[in-house]
Design a protein around this motif. Structure first.
Motif, short mmCIF file in Angstrom:
data_model
loop_
_atom_site.label_atom_id
_atom_site.label_comp_id
_atom_site.label_asym_id
_atom_site.label_seq_id
_atom_site.Cartn_x
_atom_site.Cartn_y
_atom_site.Cartn_z
N VAL A 117 6.96 12.05 -0.91
CA VAL A 117 6.50 12.28 0.46
C VAL A 117 7.66 12.86 1.26
N LYS A 118 7.33 13.58 2.32
CA LYS A 118 8.34 14.22 3.16
C LYS A 118 8.39 13.64 4.56
N SER A 119 7.42 12.85 4.94
CA SER A 119 7.39 12.31 6.30
C SER A 119 6.70 10.96 6.29
N THR A 120 6.79 10.29 7.42
CA THR A 120 6.11 9.00 7.57
C THR A 120 4.61 9.14 7.48
N ASP A 121 4.09 10.23 8.02
CA ASP A 121 2.65 10.46 7.95
C ASP A 121 2.19 10.61 6.51
N GLU A 122 2.95 11.32 5.70
CA GLU A 122 2.59 11.48 4.30
C GLU A 122 2.67 10.15 3.54
N ARG A 123 3.63 9.35 3.89
CA ARG A 123 3.75 8.06 3.21
C ARG A 123 2.54 7.17 3.51
N ALA A 124 2.01 7.27 4.72
CA ALA A 124 0.83 6.50 5.06
C ALA A 124 -0.40 6.96 4.29
N ARG A 125 -0.32 8.14 3.67
CA ARG A 125 -1.45 8.66 2.90
C ARG A 125 -1.28 8.46 1.40
N ILE A 126 -0.32 7.66 0.98
CA ILE A 126 -0.11 7.44 -0.45
C ILE A 126 -1.35 6.86 -1.14
N PRO A 127 -2.03 5.86 -0.57
CA PRO A 127 -3.25 5.39 -1.25
C PRO A 127 -4.28 6.50 -1.48
N ALA A 130 0.81 -1.22 0.00
CA ALA A 130 0.00 0.00 0.00
C ALA A 130 0.84 1.26 0.00
N PHE A 131 2.01 1.24 0.61
CA PHE A 131 2.75 2.47 0.82
C PHE A 131 4.02 2.56 -0.02
N ARG A 132 4.09 1.83 -1.10
CA ARG A 132 5.27 1.91 -1.96
C ARG A 132 5.31 3.27 -2.64
N LEU A 133 6.50 3.71 -2.93
CA LEU A 133 6.70 5.05 -3.47
C LEU A 133 6.64 5.10 -4.98
N VAL A 134 6.82 3.95 -5.65
CA VAL A 134 6.91 3.95 -7.11
C VAL A 134 5.95 2.90 -7.67
N ASP A 135 5.20 3.29 -8.68
CA ASP A 135 4.37 2.35 -9.45
C ASP A 135 5.05 2.12 -10.79
N HIS A 136 5.26 0.86 -11.13
CA HIS A 136 5.94 0.52 -12.37
C HIS A 136 4.93 0.22 -13.47
N GLY A 137 5.24 0.70 -14.67
CA GLY A 137 4.42 0.46 -15.83
C GLY A 137 5.13 -0.41 -16.84
#
Length: 1226
Positions: free
Chosen positions: A657-667, A610-617
C-alpha cells in the motif's frame, strides 16, 4: 348505587351460553384454533368481572352498609384492598429484572398478534383447502412413460414444463415416470401449529400442503443419480398442470418456486385471484405451497442416505475420474430426506408446543428477529443459506427445551442442560440468542434428544458437513448447506442483540432495535460491501460432482466462493455475509430457476487484524510439505518465502500500500485477489464503494501532484511533528520572556485527525507558484498557558495589553532563534470587539510552511468576568441572544466574553484531548468525522450553522451508542463508510426535540457503565434546536449556542433522509457516491455566485473545475500573478469566509445565509418569510423596507414590506471584486 349493583349481580347470575365451561379452564395462550382462543379470552373476562363485582363492597342488596360502626371512616363505603398475589409480584419482578422495563414487556405482548394472520380472513382459505383436498385426491392416473417423452407431452398439452434437476435424464434412461393421485394430503409446517409469522416486505404467508406420492411410483434404486428428483419433478408438474387447467374451477394462479435456487426443491405455489368468491383468500395475503413427500414407510432405503454415502455417480470422463471411489453426497442425501420429514417435524413441533406453553410466542419472537436481519426471504438482499430454513428455528428451540443427545466419548458435564418448561417467551428467546452467540458451529455438533437415539454415527455428520445440527427425527441435518460464514454472521447479530438487551440504557429503545428496525441495510451493517458479477465466473477447479451435490452449478459456485473467502480473510473479519436476492416465482412453462448473476459480500472488520500488511503461512521447515503447497496454490503469485526479524522463514503474502486510504482497503484487496484467482472473476466485475468515499476527502489530482512534486510535508503526522517542534521552540525561550510557558495545548482539528482534508504545509517558495484559487494556508490553533504569577494585572483591559506584550516578545524571540520563521501579532477580527474580551493572537509560520495561531490563557480572566457578572445579580446570567441594548452594557460584554473564554480556553482543550483519544481508540472514528463534516459542508451547513465540535460529538455518539463498547465491540463501526452511514441514519431519525446525551469524557476514563444515568438529557430550546450534552457540558449549549436553529435542524433532517434514500441504491449497484455530496440549490430564494479565481479555497470544492486554476504561465517557476509583485502567504485568509461572516452579521434579521466553507463558490439566501408580509412602518424596524405597492386593497400608505432589490444591491456593492452574479430564484 344499589340498583346498579343489583343489575350487575343479575347479569352475573345468568350464565353465558357456551362459555361457562371456559371460566375454570387455565388460559395457556395457545388454543387449538382462533375461535377457541377468543372464547377462552371472553370466558376469563367474565370470570374476572364476576370476581370483581362480588367484592365491590360489603353491602346487602338494598345497598345498606353491613360493616361495624367502629370501622375506620376512611374505609367506609370503599372496596377493601387485597394484597398482591404471588403471580403479580413475579410479573413485576420479571418486568424489572428481565425486561429492564415494563413498557418493553407490554410492547412484546402487543407485537405478537400483529405478526400473525387475522382470524377473520382465514375462513376463505379453509374453504379453498377443502376444495383443494377433494381435487387432488380425485386426480386421474397417468401411465408410466419415458421421462423425456412424458415431459414433452405435458409441455405440449398444458404448457407446463417438468423441472428436472441435474443430472438430467437422457434418451438412454431405462426407467419411467408416472402419476397417481396422492395417498394423503395434509397441512404441514407452521400453519397448522399456529406458529406462522408474517414475512418481511409484505410477502404473503405460506401455507404448506404435503401431497404424499404413492410408494408404487418408486423403485429401490431411485435414490441414485437424481432419479427420485426426476420422478418428483414429473409428479409436481402433473399437479401444476391439473390445477392450472381452467376447467377445474379452482380459479387460481399457479407458479413454480425453487427454494434457494435449488431445482430439487421446486414446489408449486397457488395464489388466489381477487374475484370475491367464497374461496377468495387474497385478503389474507397468503399463498399455498404444494410439497411432494414420501410416505412414512419410505420405498427408498434410508440407510443409503447417510452423510457418508455417495449417491451421485459421475461418469469417468469428469474431473473425479481419477478417484477410485466416489466422494460422498451429503447435501444430495439431505435433499431426499427432506421429503420424508415434514410430518415428523410437524408432530415434534406440536409436541413441544403442548409441553411448553410459551413455545409458540418464543418462536414468533425468534422468527421476527431473524427476518429483520435477512435470515429468511424478502425483497431485499438476504443471507445465503437461510432461505427455506423455517424448520431450523423451531428445531433450535426444541433442542433448548428437550436437550441434546449424549454422544459416545463425550463427558456428560459438557452436554447442554434442557431449559425449564415454564419459562416465558422472552426467556426462551433470550436463551436462543445466548446459544447462537456462544456456540461454535465449526467445532461443536448438536444432536437433538431423541427417543431411540440417532441413526448414523456423529462422525459421519462431522466429516461431511461444515455445521451439524441434527433434528429429533434423526434424519436431517438442519444446517446442511448453510456455510460457516453465514453462521458467523448469525452469531455476530445475536451477540449485538444480547449486548443491547443487557445494556438497559434509557436512551436506547430495545424493542425498536430488536424487533422493528430493519437491519438488512448493507451500508450500516457491514464495514465493506463488495458487489461481484458472476456472469463470467470460471472456477479454477470446476467440480461436476459439487454441482450435482448442491443441486445446481450456481449454488456450488457460491458455496465454494463463501468457503474460500472465509479461509482467505481469516481473522481479518468477525463475520462475512454473502447476500443474495430471494428466489422468485416463475411461470410453470419455465423448468429451471435463474441462478443469481450478482452477489454482495459484506465484511465486518476485526479492526485489530483487518489492516495488517502481511499474512503468514506455514514455516519453511514444516515437515508437512503439503501445507506450503496448498498455501501457494491458494494465493498464487502473491505467495513468497520471507525471512523475518526473529529469524523465522515462513510462507507469506504481502499487501503493498502507498497511503493510509489504501491500507484501509486491504480486506477488499484480499477479497478481490481470491475472487480473481480462484474463480476467474475479472477486477472490472468486482466493485466496492470505498475508493469513491476516499476521493471526496482528497484534493484534486492536479493540486495533489503539485504538492507531491514539491516534496512538501503533508498529513496529520507531519502536522503533529511540526506542532511538537514549535512547542520545543517556544519552551526554549525561557530567558527571552518574563514567564515560562507551562503548557501548549492544541485545539485544532488538524491536530486531532478530524479535519476534512489532510493538513498541508505551504512554504513561501511554493505559495507564489500556486494559482489564485489554490492559495490557501490552513491555520492550526493552539493555546499557551504560562506559569502562575502574581504580577498579572487585576484589570481585564490591562490583561489584554499584557497578552500583546507577551506575543511581541515571543514573536521577536522566535524569528531570532529560527531562521525563516515569521511571527505576526494580530489584534481583533475586523469587528467591534469589547476591550475586555480576548482578541489578541500570534500567527506563526514555520520555515516548512506550517501556520499556527496562538492564544494566551490566563485563568484570572474568569474570576474578573464573574465578578462583573455577579455584581448585576438582578440581571439574568444567561447571555441574551441577540444581546439587548440597555440594562447593563458592561455586564452584557462580560457575559459574551465569559462565554467565549469558557469555550475557547476551558472546553476547547478538553474537547480536543477527548476527541484525539477517540481517534486513537477507534480506527474508523476520524474518517467518519471527516466524511460527515464534508457532507455537511457540501450541503452548506458546516461552521455557518453547525459547529465542527458538535459534529464530532454526534459522530462519537454512534461509536459510544453502547456505553460498554470496547474497541472490538460488535456495534462499533470498523470503517469510515459504515460510520458515515450510521451517522446519516441517526440524523434522519433523531428526535432532537428531546436532546441527546453523549458520554464523551467517560469514554476516556473508562467509566461508561452508568454514564447515561448520571446525566439527564436537556430538551431543545427556542433559540437552539440541538441540545447535545456531555459530562462537562450539562447544559448542552457550549457548541450549539450559535446554531442550528429549528429551521436548520429541519433542513438537516430532510437532507439526511434524502441521503439515506440515495444510500439504499447501493443494493442495486447504482450508487454514485458523489451524488451524496452534491447540494440541490433550487430551494433558495437567491443564489450569489462568487468569482472562483478570488477564492483561495476553491480547489477544495466537491465539483471544482480544474480550468479555474489552469496555469497561463509557460514556466512553473514564474509566479502566477498578473501584477508581477511578490506574493506573501496569508495564513487562514479566505475572502469567501470573511464576506460570509459580514453578510450573516449585517443581515441576520433579513435572511438566512448558507455556504460551503470547503471551497464553496455560491451563497444561498432564504428570505425571512415574515418580512415578505406587509406590516405597519416603524422606525428602526431592523430591515430594509419599501412602501407597499399601490393597488393592494385594505393596505394603508404607511404599510411596508421587505425591499429585496435594495438588499441585493447592497450585497453587490459590499462584495465588489468577489461577486460574479446574483440570481433571484423565488
Amino acid at each position: 348505587m344499589s340498583n346498579t349493583l343489583k343489575r350487575k349481580r343479575r347479569a352475573q347470575d345468568a350464565p353465558a351460553p357456551g362459555k361457562r365451561r371456559l371460566v375454570s379452564e387455565p388460559d395457556t395462550g395457545h388454543g387449538t384454533d382462533d375461535q377457541a382462543s377468543a372464547e377462552n379470552a371472553d370466558g376469563m373476562h367474565i370470570d374476572h368481572e364476576g370476581e370483581s363485582d362480588a367484592n365491590l363492597d360489603d353491602t346487602d342488596e338494598e345497598g345498606e352498609d353491613n360493616r361495624p360502626d367502629d370501622a375506620p371512616q376512611g374505609t367506609r363505603g370503599t372496596k377493601p384492598k387485597k394484597p398482591p398475589t404471588g403471580q403479580l409480584l413475579r410479573d413485576i419482578r420479571e418486568a424489572t429484572d428481565l425486561f429492564k422495563s415494563s413498557t418493553f414487556k407490554l410492547q412484546i405482548d402487543a407485537l405478537l398478534p400483529t405478526v400473525r394472520p387475522k382470524p377473520s380472513r382465514i375462513p376463505p382459505l379453509d374453504l379453498f383447502l377443502h376444495s383443494l383436498y377433494s381435487f387432488l385426491t380425485s386426480l386421474s392416473p397417468i401411465a408410466p412413460q419415458h421421462p423425456l417423452v412424458a415431459s414433452r407431452k405435458l409441455l405440449h398439452d398444458s404448457g407446463v414444463a417438468v423441472p428436472f434437476p441435474l443430472p438430467s435424464p437422457t434418451e438412454g434412461t431405462n426407467w419411467t415416470v408416472a402419476f397417481e393421485a396422492p395417498t394423503d394430503v395434509a397441512l404441514i409446517g407452521s400453519w397448522p401449529t399456529k406458529c406462522i409469522v408474517k414475512r418481511t416486505d409484505g410477502l404473503p404467508y405460506i401455507v404448506d400442503v404435503a401431497v404424499e406420492m404413492p410408494a408404487a411410483l418408486f423403485q429401490e434404486k431411485d435414490y441414485l443419480n437424481g432419479r427420485f428428483f426426476h420422478k418428483r419433478a414429473y409428479y409436481l408438474a402433473c399437479i401444476a398442470s391439473a390445477i392450472a387447467n381452467p376447467k377445474n374451477g379452482l380459479d387460481v394462479d399457479v407458479s413454480y418456486a425453487s427454494t434457494a435456487f435449488d431445482p430439487r426443491l421446486t414446489t408449486v405455489i397457488i395464489q388466489s385471484r381477487k374475484d370475491g368468491s367464497p374461496t377468495d383468500f387474497s385478503k389474507l395475503n397468503a399463498c399455498i405451497r404444494i410439497i411432494p413427500t414420501l410416505p412414512q414407510l419410505s420405498p427408498l432405503p434410508l440407510h443409503r442416505l447417510s452423510p457418508s454415502h455417495s449417491n451421485v455417480r459421475v461418469s469417468k470422463s469428469s474431473d473425479e475420474s481419477s478417484s477410485s471411489t466416489h466422494p460422498p453426497s451429503p447435501l444430495y442425501n439431505t435433499a431426499i430426506l427432506l421429503a420424508c420429514t415434514p410430518k415428523s417435524h410437524l408432530l415434534a413441533l406440536h409436541s413441544v408446543k403442548n409441553l411448553v406453553p410459551a413455545f409458540a410466542d418464543a418462536l414468533t419472537l425468534l422468527r421476527v428477529w431473524a427476518n429483520q436481519r435477512g435470515y429468511g426471504e424478502g425483497s431485499k438482499l438476504c443471507v445465503f443459506g437461510f432461505e427455506g430454513r423455517g424448520s431450523w428455528w423451531g428445531g433450535l428451540l426444541e433442542m433448548l427445551v428437550t436437550g441434546e443427545e449424549h454422544e459416545s466419548g463425550m463427558l456428560k458435564s459438557t452436554k447442554r442442560k434442557p431449559l425449564g418448561k415454564g419459562l416465558s417467551s422472552y426467556q426462551l428467546f433470550r436463551a436462543a440468542l445466548d446459544f447462537l452467540a456462544r456456540h461454535d458451529f465449526e467445532k461443536d455438533s448438536i444432536f437433538t434428544k431423541t427417543t431411540a437415539g440417532h441413526n448414523h454415527p456423529p462422525g459421519e455428520y462431522k466429516a461431511n458437513h461444515e455445521a451439524v445440527f441434527v433434528d429429533s427425527s434423526s434424519y436431517v441435518n438442519l444446517l446442511a448447506g448453510v456455510p460457516l460464514s453465514s453462521l458467523d454472521l448469525l452469531k455476530y447479530d445475536a451477540l449485538v442483540t444480547l449486548n443491547l438487551l443487557n445494556s438497559g440504557l434509557p436512551s436506547i429503545d430495545p424493542y425498536d432495535e430488536v424487533f422493528l428496525k430493519d437491519h438488512r441495510t448493507v451500508h450500516t451493517r457491514f464495514d465493506a460491501v463488495i458487489r461481484a458479477e458472476l456472469s463470467d465466473v470460471k472456477p479454477r477447479k470446476p467440480s461436476l460432482h459439487s454441482s450435482y451435490d448442491h443441486g445446481s452449478w450456481g449454488r456450488a459456485i457460491i458455496a465454494s466462493l463463501t468457503s474460500s473467502l472465509r479461509h482467505g480473510l481469516g481473522n481479518r473479519t468477525k463475520a462475512i455475509g454473502v447476500l443474495l436476492p430471494t428466489s422468485e416465482l416463475r411461470p410453470p412453462s419455465e423448468a429451471q430457476p435463474n441462478n443469481p448473476s450478482t452477489i454482495y459480500i459484506g465484511l465486518v472488520y476485526d479492526t485489530e487484524h483487518a489492516f495488517r500488511l502481511v499474512d503468514h503461512g506455514p514455516s519453511a521447515d514444516d515437515p508437512d510439505a503439503t501445507k506450503s503447497q496448498q498455501f501457494r496454490e491458494f494465493w498464487g503469485d502473491k505467495a513468497e518465502l520471507r525471512r523475518f526479524k526473529d529469524g523465522s522463514i515462513v510462507e507469506s503474502v504481502v499487501w503493498e500500500v502507498k497511503s493510509t486510504d489504501e491500507r484501509a482497503r486491504i480486506p477488499f484487496m484480499v477479497t478481490q485477489h481470491i475472487l480473481e484467482r480462484q474463480f476467474g472473476i475479472p477486477k472490472g466485475a468486482i466493485k466496492t464503494w470505498q475508493a469513491p468515499f476516499d476521493a471526496v476527502l482528497r484534493l484534486p489530482q492536479s493540486i495533489s501532484t503539485l504538492y507531491q512534486d514539491s516534496g512538501i510535508p503533508s498529513g496529520f503526522k507531519s502536522a503533529t511533528a511540526a506542532f511538537d517542534g514549535l512547542v520545543r521552540s517556544i519552551k526554549s525561550l525561557e530567558g527571552e520572556i518574563p514567564l515560562s510557558v507551562l503548557n501548549v495545548s492544541p485545539v485544532s482539528d488538524y491536530l486531532r485527525y478530524t479535519s476534512v482534508f489532510s493538513p498541508v504545509a505551504v512554504p513561501t517558495s511554493l505559495f507564489a507558484t500556486l494559482p489564485d484559487s489554490a492559495r490557501h494556508l490552513p491555520m492550526i490553533e493552539i493555546v499557551l498557558e504560562f506559569e502562575k504569577s502574581g504580577r498579572w494585572p487585576d484589570d481585564l483591559k490591562a490583561i489584554q495589553k499584557i497578552k500583546l506584550a507577551f506575543f511581541e516578545r515571543i514573536a521577536t524571540a522566535l524569528m531570532k532563534s529560527e531562521n525563516g520563521t515569521k511571527a505576526t501579532v494580530v489584534v481583533g477580527n475586523c469587528v467591534d470587539t469589547p476591550e475586555i474580551q480576548d482578541q489578541a493572537r500570534l500567527e506563526i509560520v514555520t520555515p516548512d510552511g506550517w501556520a499556527f495561531s496562538a492564544r494566551i490563557w490566563h485563568d484570572r480572566e474568569a474570576t474578573l468576568l464573574d465578578r462583573i457578572i455577579d455584581e448585576k445579580s438582578h440581571i439574568s446570567k444567561r447571555a441574551p441572544q441577540p444581546f439587548d441594548d440597555g440594562k447593563s452594557k458592561e455586564r452584557t460584554e462580560a457575559l459574551l466574553a465569559r462565554e467565549i473564554y469558557t469555550r475557547r480556553f476551558i472546553h476547547g482543550p478538553k474537547h480536543h484531548r477527548v476527541v484525539a483519544a477517540l481517534c486513537h481508540k477507534y480506527s474508523a472514528f476520524a474518517g467518519t468525522v471527516r466524511l460527515v463534516k464534508r457532507w455537511l459542508a457540501c450541503h452548506w451547513l458546516l461552521r455557518g450553522h453547525i459547529s465542527e465540535e458538535v459534529v464530532e460529538i454526534l459522530c462519537a455518539s454512534v461509536f459510544l451508542q453502547d456505553r460498554k463498547a470496547s474497541v472490538d465491540h460488535p456495534s462499533v463501526p470498523g470503517s469510515k463508510e459504515r460510520g458515515f452511514s450510521k451517522v446519516v441514519q441517526f440524523l434522519a431519525d433523531w428526535e432532537w426535540e428531546q436532546g441527546l446525551f453523549v458520554p464523551l469524557y467517560s469514554a476516556a476514563d473508562g467509566s461508561l457503565d452508568n454514564a447515561d444515568e448520571r446525566q439527564p438529557k436537556v430538551a431543545a430550546s427556542a433559540s437552539t434546536a440541538w441540545t447535545v450534552t456531555t459530562e462537562e457540558d450539562p447544559g448542552g449549549r457550549m457548541w450549539t449556542t450559535l446554531g442550528p436553529d429549528i429551521v436548520v435542524a429541519h433542513r438537516v433532517r430532510a437532507i439526511a433522509k434524502a441521503t439515506w434514500g440515495t444510500l439504499q441504491t447501493m443494493e442495486t449497484g447504482h450508487l454514485d457516491v458523489r451524488e451524496l455530496f452534491i447540494h440541490p440549490s433550487d430551494d433558495y430564494d437567491v443564489i450569489v455566485q462568487l468569482d472562483q479565481g478570488a477564492l483561495p479555497q476553491y480547489f477544495q470544492n466537491i465539483t471544482a473545475d480544474p480550468e479555474a486554476w489552469a496555469r497561463t504561465s509557460k514556466y512553473a517557476n514564474i509566479p502566477n500573478s498578473n501584477s508581477g509583485e511578490s506574493v506573501e502567504a496569508q495564513p487562514g485568509f479566505d475572502p469567501g469566509q470573511l464576506f460570509h461572516d459580514d453578510l450573516k452579521r449585517i443581515y441576520s434579521d433579513t435572511f438566512k445565509l448558507f455556504w460551503d466553507p470547503c471551497g464553496g463558490d455560491r451563497y444561498g439566501l432564504v428570505w425571512d418569510p415574515s418580512l415578505r408580509n406587509s406590516r405597519p412602518f416603524r422606525a428602526l424596524g431592523g430591515f430594509s423596507s419599501t412602501p407597499v405597492p399601490k393597488g393592494e386593497k385594505g393596505k394603508e400608505k404607511s404599510w411596508v414590506i421587505l425591499n429585496e432589490q435594495s438588499v441585493l444591491s447592497e450585497i453587490k456593492q459590499l462584495g465588489g471584486g468577489i461577486i460574479k452574479d446574483v440570481i433571484v430564484q423565488h
